[in-house]
Design a protein around this motif. Structure first.
Motif, short mmCIF file in Angstrom:
data_model
loop_
_atom_site.label_atom_id
_atom_site.label_comp_id
_atom_site.label_asym_id
_atom_site.label_seq_id
_atom_site.Cartn_x
_atom_site.Cartn_y
_atom_site.Cartn_z
N GLU A 1 0.81 -1.21 0.00
CA GLU A 1 0.00 0.00 0.00
C GLU A 1 0.85 1.27 0.00
N PRO A 2 1.96 1.34 0.77
CA PRO A 2 2.80 2.55 0.70
C PRO A 2 3.34 2.82 -0.70
N VAL A 3 3.71 1.76 -1.44
CA VAL A 3 4.22 1.94 -2.80
C VAL A 3 3.12 2.46 -3.72
N LEU B 1 0.57 7.04 -6.81
CA LEU B 1 -0.53 7.95 -7.13
C LEU B 1 -0.15 9.38 -6.79
N GLU B 2 0.53 9.59 -5.68
CA GLU B 2 0.93 10.95 -5.27
C GLU B 2 1.92 11.55 -6.27
N SER B 3 2.81 10.74 -6.83
CA SER B 3 3.74 11.24 -7.85
C SER B 3 2.98 11.66 -9.11
N HIS B 4 1.98 10.89 -9.47
CA HIS B 4 1.15 11.21 -10.63
C HIS B 4 0.41 12.53 -10.41
N ILE B 5 -0.13 12.72 -9.21
CA ILE B 5 -0.86 13.95 -8.90
C ILE B 5 0.09 15.14 -8.88
N SER C 1 -4.98 12.59 1.14
CA SER C 1 -5.55 12.45 2.48
C SER C 1 -5.90 10.99 2.75
N ASP C 2 -5.88 10.61 4.02
CA ASP C 2 -6.21 9.24 4.40
C ASP C 2 -7.62 8.87 3.96
N LYS C 3 -8.54 9.81 4.07
CA LYS C 3 -9.93 9.53 3.69
C LYS C 3 -10.03 9.24 2.20
N SER C 4 -9.34 10.05 1.39
CA SER C 4 -9.39 9.84 -0.06
C SER C 4 -8.74 8.52 -0.44
N TRP C 5 -7.61 8.22 0.17
CA TRP C 5 -6.93 6.97 -0.16
C TRP C 5 -7.80 5.77 0.26
N GLY C 6 -8.39 5.87 1.41
CA GLY C 6 -9.27 4.79 1.86
C GLY C 6 -10.43 4.58 0.90
N SER C 7 -10.97 5.68 0.38
CA SER C 7 -12.08 5.58 -0.57
C SER C 7 -11.65 4.87 -1.85
N ILE C 8 -10.43 5.13 -2.29
CA ILE C 8 -9.93 4.47 -3.50
C ILE C 8 -9.83 2.97 -3.30
#
Length: 345
Positions: free
Chosen positions: A254-256, A261-265, A288-295
């Protein structure tokens, strides 16, 4: 089934050395396991904690009262009385052995002050409210303990201790076998639920070109000062899956995945047509943790990803994800380039 019982012997010590020896011998002849202060190992462990543990493991409790009340705890009662009270509190069958004629006890084996004698009288009276026997000397005490304990065991059955190789009765073996079969069945069901390939995307959930709003934090430095701005960007579910999917063809932590995704953004934020600040150095984006959790929840709901199953080292506590069969097929449909050459029949 042969059982051996652990019997706790409680008394003052210095004045009753011979008596305790006779009691221990009587217990050994009955195939019981004596437990008492002379058997405690030396160590720094709190004395009362150690005593409580031994009492809790004992099947029966014997208290011997002679001519001394004994050393006292901070509560103002002797260790012998405190042990007795604890055994009664636990519901352990107890039996008292009280000196028959306290006035004939040798001077060196009696309390010297009146306060201690008064406490001893009160303790003796407390013990005598339950099953007790009088004793005259060490030999008499030993025989009284033998007869008394036989009676105590007969009328107060206790679990006792059994040799490990004899503890398994046919009924116990059958029960264990049944439980093991149930556990194996549940483990198989769980494994099938987590590893069975999802072969088709569940289109009941948002997917494809439908948009999702992600909250991100953009940080950086300029002239040795730190800056931070928070905002949101919209991405389609297909774009998110196109970015993350290739890394999960095998398995990815999950960290990778999150860093990918953060590099893409970040590249989108630094694009010329974005409204984000582009004058900083050492830029970084955090989803954000909430956004990542939603994904993660959405991709699982779509049956595109599932938990990784490869064995890892104990120190690796990361969560791993991999594509399902449906996820693999969907990624191919998104990323694979069709041939421009058409075969003519």
């Amino acid at each position: 089934m042969d059982k051996r019982y652990q019997v706790f012997i409680s008394s003052t010590f210095v004045d009753l050395v011979d008596e305790r020896r006779e009691v221990m011998q009587a217990l050994l002849e009955l195939d019981c396991m004596p437990a008492g202060m002379e058997l405690f190992p030396a160590g720094n462990e709190d004395q009362w904690t150690l005593i409580k543990g031994v009492i809790e493991q004992s099947d029966y409790y014997l208290v011997i009262i002679g001519g001394r009340y004994g050393s006292m705890t901070e509560e103002g009662i002797s260790y012998t009385e405190k042990e007795y009270d604890y055994a009664v509190e636990l519901g352990i069958p107890v039996m008292g052995f009280v000196i028959a004629d306290p006035e004939k006890v040798e001077v060196g084996k009696t309390d010297k002050n009146e306060a201690a004698r008064q406490k001893l009288d009160e303790f003796r009276a407390k013990v005598q409210t339950r099953m007790t026997k009088d004793w005259k000397n060490a030999e008499d005490l030993g025989s009284k303990v033998t007869r008394g304990l036989i009676h105590l065991i007969k009328n107060n059955p206790r679990p006792g201790w059994v040799r490990g190789d004899r503890a398994m009765t046919p009924e116990t073996r059958a029960e264990i076998a049944e439980l093991e079969a149930k556990i194996a069945k549940l483990e198989k069901q769980e494994l099938e639920a987590t590893t069975s390939p999802a072969t088709q995307l569940d289109d009941n959930f948002a997917h494809g070109e439908e948009q999702v709003e992600l909250t991100v934090i953009h940080t950086g430095r300029q002239s040795f000062r730190s800056y931070e701005e928070e905002g949101s960007l919209e991405y389609s579910w297909d774009e998110i899956f196109e970015v993350l999917g290739p890394f999960m063809l095998d398995e990815a932590s999950e960290p990778v995945l999150r860093a990918t995704l953060e590099s893409h953004i970040l590249r989108d934020i630094l694009a010329e047509d974005s409204n984000w600040d582009k004058n900083w150095e050492y830029d970084k984006v955090t989803v954000s943790d909430k956004s990542w959790g939603s994904i993660i929840v959405q991709l699982r709901a779509l049956r595109l990803i599932t938990n990784g199953t490869k064995k890892r080292t104990v120190s690796d506590r990361a969560v791993y994800w991999k594509l399902t069969q449906a996820g693999d097929d969907y990624l191919v449909s998104l990323r694979a380039v069709p041939s421009a050459v058409k075969t003519v029949a």
